[in-house]
Design an enzyme around this catalytic site. Structure first.
Site, PDB file in Angstrom:
ATOM      1  N   SER A 184      -6.093  23.262  80.853  1.00 23.69           N
ATOM      2  CA  SER A 184      -4.739  23.143  80.307  1.00 23.69           C
ATOM      3  C   SER A 184      -4.458  21.736  79.794  1.00 23.69           C
ATOM      4  O   SER A 184      -3.337  21.453  79.380  1.00 23.69           O
ATOM      5  CB  SER A 184      -3.715  23.555  81.357  1.00 23.69           C
ATOM      6  OG  SER A 184      -3.991  22.941  82.580  1.00 23.69           O
ATOM      7  N   GLU A 227      -5.139  27.489  71.650  1.00 24.76           N
ATOM      8  CA  GLU A 227      -5.383  26.151  71.106  1.00 24.76           C
ATOM      9  C   GLU A 227      -6.896  25.931  71.089  1.00 24.76           C
ATOM     10  O   GLU A 227      -7.558  26.133  72.119  1.00 24.76           O
ATOM     11  CB  GLU A 227      -4.731  25.077  71.990  1.00 24.76           C
ATOM     12  CG  GLU A 227      -3.226  24.987  71.882  1.00 24.76           C
ATOM     13  CD  GLU A 227      -2.647  23.893  72.769  1.00 24.76           C
ATOM     14  OE1 GLU A 227      -1.918  23.032  72.259  1.00 24.76           O
ATOM     15  OE2 GLU A 227      -2.919  23.896  73.986  1.00 24.76           O
ATOM     16  N   ASN A 240       1.200  22.031  76.011  1.00 26.29           N
ATOM     17  CA  ASN A 240       1.625  21.531  77.329  1.00 26.29           C
ATOM     18  C   ASN A 240       2.268  20.151  77.249  1.00 26.29           C
ATOM     19  O   ASN A 240       3.095  19.794  78.089  1.00 26.29           O
ATOM     20  CB  ASN A 240       0.448  21.525  78.308  1.00 26.29           C
ATOM     21  CG  ASN A 240       0.184  22.924  78.850  1.00 26.29           C
ATOM     22  OD1 ASN A 240       1.058  23.781  78.790  1.00 26.29           O
ATOM     23  ND2 ASN A 240      -1.011  23.149  79.362  1.00 26.29           N
ATOM     24  N   HIS A 300      -7.984  27.078  74.731  1.00 21.45           N
ATOM     25  CA  HIS A 300      -6.872  27.129  75.693  1.00 21.45           C
ATOM     26  C   HIS A 300      -6.010  28.356  75.442  1.00 21.45           C
ATOM     27  O   HIS A 300      -5.269  28.413  74.454  1.00 21.45           O
ATOM     28  CB  HIS A 300      -6.055  25.828  75.587  1.00 21.45           C
ATOM     29  CG  HIS A 300      -4.962  25.743  76.590  1.00 21.45           C
ATOM     30  ND1 HIS A 300      -3.800  25.045  76.376  1.00 21.45           N
ATOM     31  CD2 HIS A 300      -4.842  26.263  77.837  1.00 21.45           C
ATOM     32  CE1 HIS A 300      -3.023  25.144  77.433  1.00 21.45           C
ATOM     33  NE2 HIS A 300      -3.624  25.881  78.330  1.00 21.45           N
TER      34      HIS A 300
END
Ligand code: 3HC
Length: 285
Positions: A120, A153, A191, A141
């Site tokens: 992450s 991602e 994130n 991701h």
């Protein structure tokens, strides 16, 4: 390079979700975890998801059976990874563990096998550095819940080559998801943006500005988010959220990424969200 067989390491929520998405797209998948009970739990979760799809009339029984047939659960790393074209690791968010896994894989897999990490926000370049194929290492991701969330991602490490990027992109598109290209940076793009927002919601809650329900109501009705930030924290896992925030704070060094003290306290108390049955809300086990 055409990918046919994919090995997924880690049969937790993310690993199982990734395995399901791949198998639904026709890939042959090996799903590996370190203990049999984790493998079984992952496979059970996938079966439940598929059964739900069948009962809703979104998938026929034969298709669901074929999907589950395409996933082989195992605890044997060599058996799982040795003939895979792509290995996606979704093991715990710990750089040392991820490096150990990549070192082992580098010994087991032929030089053309692509290694991907579902981290992450940890450095792909650092993971790649322990292999003899850093150009074949990439970040993929996925988002929770994987069967529903459309985004992946794709993160280029410092040495990731174009062929690896294109192969990973083709897999993402084949599973019906949308890739975005992101340069390596702490928390990548999503994130980096999402976790500070959720952290701020925890500050708002801990300062007594509004109740958990009202903070979530405010953000669903006032900002059109599908669920509120505190419900999202429970879904992602408070430990995962804290880990991402600590990484942003450490690597970017700015006070705005400081994790809310309440978040730390809740994690220490075992309030991890949905997976532990308690977080900002309570969940029936
Ligand atoms: N697995 C499979 N399918 C699921 C699911 C799961 N865990 N959870 C929900 N679904 C499906 C349901 O079956 C339902 O399907 P249907 O439309 O075919 O009936 C559909 O999703 C909608 O579910 P619900 O009606 O039960 O509930 P919601 O309308 O609240 O939708 C949600 C659920 C899609 C998860 C929605 O709440 C949402 O979008 N939440 C935000 C998710 C998000 O932001 N994720 C990113 C987290 S950050 C992250 O993962 C990065 C990491 O590195 C930290």
């Amino acid at each position: 390079m055409e990918i046919r067989k994919v090995c997924v390491l880690g049969a937790g929520i993310m690993g199982a979700g990734i395995a399901q998405a791949l198998a639904e797209a026709g890939y042959s998948v090996s799903l590996r975890d370190i203990e049999d009970r984790f493998v079984r739990a992952g496979l059970d979760g996938i079966k439940k998801n598929l059964d739900r799809a069948v009962s809703k009339g979104k998938m026929d029984r034969n298709t669901a059976d074929a999907v589950i047939q395409r996933i082989k659960g195992t605890v044997d790393l060599k058996q799982a990874a040795a003939d895979a074209d792509l290995v996606i690791e979704a093991v715990i968010e710990n750089m040392d563990v991820k490096k150990t896994v990549f070192r082992e894989l580098d010994e087991l897999c032929p030089p053309q096998t692509i290694f991907a990490s579902n981290t992450s926000g940890l450095s792909i370049t650092e993971m790649a550095s322990v292999t003899r194929r850093p150009q074949k290492v990439i970040g993929m991701h996925f988002f929770n819940p994987v069967p529903v969330m459309k985004l992946v991602e794709l993160i280029r490490g410092f040495l990731t080559d174009d062929e690896t990027f294109e192969s990973a992109k083709a897999v993402v598109e084949a599973v019906g998801k949308i890739p975005v290209e992101v340069k390596e940076a702490p928390g990548f793009a999503v994130n980096r943006i999402l976790c500070p927002m959720v952290n701020e919601a925890i500050f708002v809650y801990s300062e007594g500005i509004a109740s958990a329900e009202d903070i979530d109501r405010a953000m669903t009705l006032g900002a059109n988010h599908p669920i509120g930030p505190l419900a999202l924290a429970d879904m992602v896992g408070l430990d995962t959220l804290l880990f991402v925030l600590e990484g942003l704070h450490r690597e970017l060094g700015e006070a705005k990424y400081r994790p809310a003290p309440l978040l730390r306290k809740m994690v220490r108390a075992g309030y991890l969200g949905r997976k532990s049955g308690k977080g900002f809300y309570e969940y029936a086990k």
